[in-house]
Design an enzyme around this catalytic site. Structure first.
Site, mmCIF file in Angstrom:
data_model
loop_
_atom_site.group_PDB
_atom_site.id
_atom_site.type_symbol
_atom_site.label_atom_id
_atom_site.label_comp_id
_atom_site.label_asym_id
_atom_site.label_seq_id
_atom_site.Cartn_x
_atom_site.Cartn_y
_atom_site.Cartn_z
ATOM 1 N N LYS A 22 6.350 8.584 6.597
ATOM 2 C CA LYS A 22 4.902 8.415 6.789
ATOM 3 C C LYS A 22 4.618 7.018 7.332
ATOM 4 C CE LYS A 22 2.213 7.047 3.267
ATOM 5 N NZ LYS A 22 1.369 5.864 3.502
ATOM 6 N N ASN A 23 5.228 5.984 6.712
ATOM 7 C CA ASN A 23 4.863 4.607 7.062
ATOM 8 C C ASN A 23 5.446 4.152 8.383
ATOM 9 O OD1 ASN A 23 3.309 4.574 4.847
ATOM 10 N ND2 ASN A 23 4.722 3.390 3.581
ATOM 11 N N ARG A 92 -5.420 3.758 5.667
ATOM 12 C CA ARG A 92 -5.150 2.321 5.790
ATOM 13 C C ARG A 92 -4.579 2.031 7.173
ATOM 14 N NH1 ARG A 92 -5.478 -2.905 4.047
ATOM 15 N NH2 ARG A 92 -3.524 -4.000 4.327
ATOM 16 N N CYS A 116 -5.654 3.450 -0.254
ATOM 17 C CA CYS A 116 -5.684 3.684 -1.714
ATOM 18 C C CYS A 116 -6.357 2.498 -2.420
ATOM 19 C CB CYS A 116 -4.258 3.780 -2.225
ATOM 20 S SG CYS A 116 -3.488 5.294 -1.738
ATOM 21 N N ARG A 121 -6.286 -5.131 -0.483
ATOM 22 C CA ARG A 121 -5.704 -4.767 0.818
ATOM 23 C C ARG A 121 -6.395 -5.470 1.988
ATOM 24 N NH1 ARG A 121 -3.141 1.091 0.705
ATOM 25 N NH2 ARG A 121 -1.647 -0.073 1.941
ATOM 26 N N PRO A 122 -6.406 -6.809 1.951
ATOM 27 C CA PRO A 122 -7.007 -7.569 3.066
ATOM 28 C C PRO A 122 -6.192 -7.411 4.347
ATOM 29 C CG PRO A 122 -5.786 -9.013 1.614
ATOM 30 C CD PRO A 122 -5.772 -7.662 0.964
ATOM 31 N N ILE A 123 -6.795 -7.774 5.482
ATOM 32 C CA ILE A 123 -6.039 -7.750 6.744
ATOM 33 C C ILE A 123 -6.134 -9.107 7.451
ATOM 34 C CG2 ILE A 123 -6.222 -5.247 7.130
ATOM 35 C CD1 ILE A 123 -8.479 -5.860 9.149
ATOM 36 N N ASP A 124 -6.345 -10.173 6.652
ATOM 37 C CA ASP A 124 -6.493 -11.515 7.239
ATOM 38 C C ASP A 124 -5.275 -11.939 8.056
ATOM 39 O OD1 ASP A 124 -5.383 -11.450 4.517
ATOM 40 O OD2 ASP A 124 -5.096 -13.598 4.803
ATOM 41 N N ASP A 304 6.488 1.126 -3.511
ATOM 42 C CA ASP A 304 6.028 2.518 -3.410
ATOM 43 C C ASP A 304 6.802 3.455 -4.323
ATOM 44 O OD1 ASP A 304 5.336 2.320 0.171
ATOM 45 O OD2 ASP A 304 4.300 1.533 -1.585
ATOM 46 N N ILE A 326 3.734 -6.849 -5.728
ATOM 47 C CA ILE A 326 3.117 -6.727 -4.401
ATOM 48 C C ILE A 326 1.620 -6.410 -4.493
ATOM 49 C CG2 ILE A 326 3.184 -5.455 -2.209
ATOM 50 C CD1 ILE A 326 5.802 -6.955 -2.693
ATOM 51 N N ARG A 397 -1.568 13.361 1.343
ATOM 52 C CA ARG A 397 -1.617 12.366 2.434
ATOM 53 C C ARG A 397 -0.199 11.929 2.818
ATOM 54 N NH1 ARG A 397 -4.139 7.097 1.029
ATOM 55 N NH2 ARG A 397 -2.906 6.658 2.888
HETATM 56 C C1 EPZ Z 1 2.513 -0.985 3.759
HETATM 57 O O1 EPZ Z 1 1.187 -1.367 3.440
HETATM 58 C C2 EPZ Z 1 2.635 0.446 3.295
HETATM 59 N N1 EPZ Z 1 1.635 1.269 3.985
HETATM 60 C C3 EPZ Z 1 2.410 0.522 1.785
HETATM 61 O O2 EPZ Z 1 2.688 1.858 1.399
HETATM 62 C C4 EPZ Z 1 3.403 -0.400 1.070
HETATM 63 O O3 EPZ Z 1 3.101 -0.412 -0.307
HETATM 64 C C5 EPZ Z 1 3.296 -1.815 1.634
HETATM 65 O O4 EPZ Z 1 3.478 -1.790 3.067
HETATM 66 C C6 EPZ Z 1 4.343 -2.748 1.036
HETATM 67 O O5 EPZ Z 1 5.622 -2.230 1.284
HETATM 68 C C7 EPZ Z 1 1.841 1.597 5.272
HETATM 69 O O6 EPZ Z 1 2.850 1.256 5.858
HETATM 70 C C8 EPZ Z 1 0.770 2.441 5.920
HETATM 71 P P1 EPZ Z 1 1.529 -5.300 3.248
HETATM 72 P P2 EPZ Z 1 0.576 -2.743 4.035
HETATM 73 O O7 EPZ Z 1 0.703 -5.799 4.376
HETATM 74 O O8 EPZ Z 1 1.166 -2.995 5.376
HETATM 75 C C9 EPZ Z 1 -1.023 -8.702 1.182
HETATM 76 C C10 EPZ Z 1 2.305 3.947 0.452
HETATM 77 O O9 EPZ Z 1 2.301 4.247 -0.748
HETATM 78 N N2 EPZ Z 1 -1.659 -8.842 2.502
HETATM 79 O O10 EPZ Z 1 3.028 -5.413 3.338
HETATM 80 O O11 EPZ Z 1 -0.883 -2.673 3.896
HETATM 81 C C11 EPZ Z 1 -1.401 -7.374 0.511
HETATM 82 O O12 EPZ Z 1 -2.619 -7.513 -0.208
HETATM 83 C C12 EPZ Z 1 1.621 2.679 0.894
HETATM 84 O O13 EPZ Z 1 2.898 4.600 1.356
HETATM 85 C C13 EPZ Z 1 -2.553 -9.892 2.703
HETATM 86 O O14 EPZ Z 1 -2.836 -10.672 1.791
HETATM 87 O O15 EPZ Z 1 1.178 -3.771 2.983
HETATM 88 C C14 EPZ Z 1 -0.236 -7.125 -0.412
HETATM 89 O O16 EPZ Z 1 -0.402 -7.862 -1.607
HETATM 90 C C15 EPZ Z 1 0.835 2.014 -0.219
HETATM 91 N N3 EPZ Z 1 -3.128 -10.024 3.926
HETATM 92 C C16 EPZ Z 1 0.948 -7.720 0.356
HETATM 93 O O17 EPZ Z 1 0.395 -8.592 1.341
HETATM 94 C C17 EPZ Z 1 -2.841 -9.175 4.968
HETATM 95 O O18 EPZ Z 1 -3.386 -9.378 6.084
HETATM 96 C C18 EPZ Z 1 1.822 -6.700 1.062
HETATM 97 O O19 EPZ Z 1 0.984 -5.944 1.900
HETATM 98 C C19 EPZ Z 1 -1.926 -8.128 4.750
HETATM 99 C C20 EPZ Z 1 -1.337 -7.978 3.511
#
Ligand code: EPZ
Length: 417
Positions: A22-23, A92, A116, A121-124, A304, A326, A397
């Protein structure tokens, strides 16, 4: 169909074939719009997140044909329009359209992505990366516009090795002028899968899978056929189920190296696995012992699989400790697990202590998020009596044909209204 009903306690035997990740798929599909010709992605999982992406592509007048697990995309008549809230909120991973539309049109207009409730889940980090490439980002409420006259390669250091930010910046940089380096990049296998797809189209990406990725910008991306890697989280979920109920249960079509952290933890607990090149056969044994788990970025233990591991730990003798590093809200499945008979204590929503062995009893429970829902499904499979799970759209999903796959190996599980 809005609920899953399970009669627990049935041994599972036979073969479960793992679908595409999926990811990976949710990043590959938006990346396809960078291709100036028709492109095909194979081994795409049949999950509702892919359906949501299909809706967004059709809204942007992209032709998308799905034939079983093959998806063919042609964006020769694509229109760059503002992506409405009701579409971007569905998943997401809609944020990958930011990197893709920025690279293709130098202009993005969309709303914050959904996802979820496991954390803010910020995107900064995504947006800071786009700005480093020369884009202007404007946010108003939950509406974002990103624009650039020209995208220029740059050196980008990620404060956190974010999977999404790494992939999104990589996508945005493939047609930028000059070279981009992403430092402190995430190393998940899905990132390598996306980089290989873009390189198949003619991009010049090296270092994906390490913490430093180099992207040399190119002018044109041509047609490519690419395969989604097996889903290591789906595979891990079924490995956990096999450890609890397997009788010669084969988890097939997997990449063993992507599952190392889980395999080593299950073996530490006492699980016996027959590991071959692309499958694992599991026979449940009687005694499992408590273990400690700490979720980390790849190649650490995947966050996950933290929630799916909780039911397993209720069947391990002793006190297991689970530390979630995480996400700030990834224990939402615990209350219903306790309702079924588990003995779990949670400390500041980051650490859980699971005391085993506790027999579980079937109850009415709910899916709180994708992997929390999977966790409740595993509880139902091992519980005495019947379990009904509501809010199952979360589960559908991310798990391709999960009810059918379990029915085929002997589970008493069905979708009900
Ligand atoms: C991906 O999410 C996966 N989703 C998530 O899987 C997975 O849990 C996560 O990576 C970690 O492995 C998809 O690939 C669609 P991150 P993502 O950016 O990319 C912080 C599932 O169950 N962060 O690696 O959103 C964030 O808050 C899902 O399949 C910022 O602060 O995760 C978190 O604490 C759930 N600013 C950490 O980084 C940002 O701009 C890791 O998030 C981005 C992230």
């Amino acid at each position: 169909m809005s609920k899953i009903q399970i009669e627990g306690g049935h041994k599972l035997t036979g073969t479960i074939n793992i679908s595409g990740a999926k990811n990976s798929a949710v990043a590959l599909i938006p990346s396809a719009i960078l291709c100036d010709e028709q492109t095909t992605i194979t081994n795409v999982p049949n999950i509702s997140d892919v359906d949501s992406l299909e809706e967004i592509l059709k809204y942007l007048n992209v032709s998308i044909k799905r034939d079983n697990d093959n998806v063919t995309i042609d964006c020769s008549k694509m229109e760059n329009k503002s992506i409405p809230n009701e579409l971007s909120q569905k998943l997401r991973a809609s944020y990958y359209f930011m990197g893709a539309l920025l690279a293709k049109f130098h202009k993005v207009d969309m709303h914050f992505p959904g996802g979820c409730s496991i954390g803010k889940r910020p995107i900064d980090l995504h947006l800071k990366g786009f700005e480093k490439l020369g884009a202007k980002v404007e946010e108003k409420d939950d509406h974002i516009t990103i624009s650039a006259n020209e995208l220029k390669g740059n050196k980008i250091y990620l404060d956190i090795p974010s999977v999404g930010a790494t992939i999104n910046i990589m996508i945005a940089a493939v047609k930028a002028t000059g070279t981009t380096i992403i430092e402190n990049a995430a190393q998940e296998p899905e990132i390598v899968n996306v980089a290989m797809y873009l390189n198949n189209m003619g991009a010049q990406i090296t270092g994906a899978g390490s913490n430093s990725i180099k992207i040399i910008g190119v002018k044109k991306l041509t047609k490519a056929i690419h395969e989604v890697i097996p889903d290591r989280i789906e595979a891990g979920t079924y490995l956990i189920i096999a450890s609890l109920l397997g009788e010669n249960l084969k988890i097939n079509k997997i990449i063993i190296s992507h599952l190392e952290p889980l395999i080593s933890k299950l073996q530490e607990a006492g699980v016996k696995m027959d590991i071959k090149d692309d499958y694992i056969i599991v026979n449940k044994v009687e005694k499992y012992k408590a273990i400690n788990i700490k979720t980390l970025v790849y190649p650490g233990f995947p966050t996950d699989l933290q929630q799916p591991m909780i039911p397993f730990l209720t069947q391990c003798r002793g006190i297991s400790k689970v530390e979630e590093t995480i996400w700030e809200n990834r224990f939402q499945n615990i209350p219903d697990t306790i309702k079924m008979g588990a003995d779990i204590k949670v400390e500041n929503n980051r650490i859980a202590y699971i005391k085993g062995i506790t027999p579980l009893t079937g109850k009415e429970v709910k899916a709180t998020d994708l992997r929390g829902g999977a966790s409740m499904l595993i509880c139902g499979l091992i519980a005495k009596g019947n379990t009904t799970i509501s809010n199952i759209n979360y589960i559908l999903r991310g798990y391709d044909k999960i009810v059918e796959k379990l029915q085929q190996v002997g589970a008493k599980i069905e979708l009900i209204d």
